[in-house]
Design an enzyme around this catalytic site. Structure first.
Site: not given
Ligand code: IMP
Ligand code: MG
Length: 471
Positions: A22, A50
């Protein structure tokens, strides 16, 4: 310096995040897309989010690269995990807006997120409230787990019914309530829709490289969330470093001649559970874990900031006096809320409030050692109006020994942080040259380069496309 000079003599540029995601990569991708012939994504899936402006309308895409609005070859690479329903919905959105996507390529080797992956993700990690990781619940982890365990279903498998049925049957041994016929039937319309775009993108990529095509690689998530370098187990399941985004599109990291690490400055964010050494306010993690209970509308109402709502698009004055007052509060927790509101830091995928902290140069040093020295600072305009800001420059253990960034999550919870404090700055959104930036901000940039070992090549000073300074 002009963009032209920066990208001169480069063939392959990767834009990757050096923090917990992000960081506003989407805008940079959009900016660099003009230069590129090919835009490729190689990691993650619809856990990313995004915002893309389509015919003046704000849309959030999760799978399609941010470059899809440019009529270039757009590749969903072999390293990705793809939820077909989400992909087809995004394609429908484009169709509705009359945007052509005929140059889209979907890797036959990308893995498919199946319904049982999503169920498993939700089941094991409903939220971080119970000490879980706080995943996005999109089935990312289980899908990558199956890939590594050699039980995954690839996009290519969809087009061979026997293989597909055999693999789902195998999955039914490991996951509860798998209805093979129902899954196969549900996949049918999606399969049909994506078939023309499914390609051996690895060999395509090799050809494009040989033919001197200019390639832009779009990272997803961020280094500190990466499975190999992130704060394990509080991380995602894909490899988000320069290495991961390279292998995820079928090439070697060596082939990337201009990696650009994006860093939010002078504050950073994290969504989900896990260590965040510079976080503002010790209650912030718990508060943000409540997710939608503390979403943007909740905070705007609570702090009496007027807003308009149109088609789910919330508009408010990001520099409202109440926000500035929060940003300048003596209470770090409230200060964090002020920065969250000023930067509109709410998850694009989940709507969760993002945790807020100061930019961490120790973590940035770690990132520079992996992703290379080039740094692009984003969202710098968000902090204008704050009286002071801080940068973390070292970690110390209990005995005052200096420490490098570590993947040891327990250690990260215990360290002492050394900060340097800087005087604040006023509005910078209209500035377009590095020299014109406020002196104390430039001083903090120079310190940040020293602390991190990186080199700042650009600064973003607003959400608009032209609000960029190339150094
Ligand atoms: P997952 O990718 O859904 O398995 O989530 C694992 C961790 O990565 C969690 O803490 C999510 O909040 C974080 N996360 C996954 N994708 C993003 C993203 O695009 N931006 C920020 N955090 C992310
Ligand atoms: Mg993002």
């Amino acid at each position: 310096m002009k963009l032209d000079n920066l990208i001169q003599n480069h063939q392959t540029i990767a834009i990757i995040c050096n923090q917990w995601g992000d960081t506003g990569k989407g805008k940079l991708i959009d900016y660099f897309s003009e230069w590129a012939d090919v835009i490729a994504r190689g990691n993650g899936g619809n856990n990313a989010g995004h915002t893309v402006i389509v015919n003046g309308k704000k849309k959030i895409f999760h799978l399609l690269p941010s470059g899809i609005m440019h009529d270039k070859i757009n590749i969903l690479g072999n390293g990705m995990v793809i939820d077909l329903k989400v992909l087809c919905e995004e394609l429908d959105e484009l169709k509705k807006e009359n945007i052509s996507y005929k140059k889209l390529m979907i890797s036959q080797d990308a893995n498919v997120i199946m319904p049982y992956h999503i169920e498993e993700d939700k089941r094991t990690n409903e939220s971080q409230k119970n000490g879980g990781i706080g995943t996005t619940g999109k089935g990312i982890g289980p899908c990558y787990s199956d890939k590594i365990a050699r039980k995954g279903i690839s996009i290519g498998d969809l087009f061979n019914k026997d293989t597909l049925v055999g693999k789902i049957k195998k999955a039914s041994e490991f996951y509860p309530n798998v209805n093979i016929d129902k899954i196969v039937e549900e996949l049918e319309p999606y399969k049909e829709k994506i078939e023309p775009f499914v390609k051996n993108t690895i060999s395509k990529m090799h050809k494009l490289l040989k033919n001197n095509k200019k390639i832009l690689i779009e990272g997803a998530q961020g280094l500190l969330l990466s499975i190999e370098f992130g704060t394990y187990p509080y991380c995602t399941s894909s490899e988000c470093s320069i290495n991961g985004v390279a292998f995820g599109v079928g090439i070697s990291a060596k082939a990337i001649d201009l990696p650009i690490g994006v860093v939010k400055f002078p504050y950073m964010t994290r969504v989900g559970a896990g260590p965040f050494p510079t976080e503002l306010g010790k209650d912030s993690e718990k508060y943000c874990a409540k997710g939608l209970e503390h979403d943007i509308k909740f905070e705007l109402k609570k702090y009496e900031i007027p807003f308009d709502e149109e088609n789910n698009d919330i508009k408010y004055d990001h520099k409202h006096p109440n926000i500035i007052e929060l940003m300048n509060s003596d209470n770090p927790f409230l200060q964090g809320i002020g920065i969250r509101l000023a930067g509109e830091e709410y998850g694009a995928t989940t709507g969760r409030p993002r945790r807020i902290g100061w930019t961490d140069a120790t973590a940035a040093r770690y990132a520079v050692n992996i992703n290379g020295p080039n740094l692009f600072l984003t969202k710098v305009d968000v902090l204008s109006g704050a009286n002071t800001f801080k940068i973390c420059y070292e970690y110390e253990d209990k005995r005052c020994n200096l420490l490098e960034f570590s993947r040891d999550c327990e250690l990260l919870e215990q360290i002492n942080i050394l900060y340097r404090v800087y005087g604040g700055y006023n509005e910078i959104s209209d500035i377009r040259t590095y020299d014109e930036l406020p002196l104390n901000l430039k001083n903090s940039f120079e310190d940040f380069e020293k602390f991190s070992g990186g080199k700042i090549i650009g600064v973003s000073v607003g959400a608009e496309r032209d609000q960029i300074i190339i150094r």
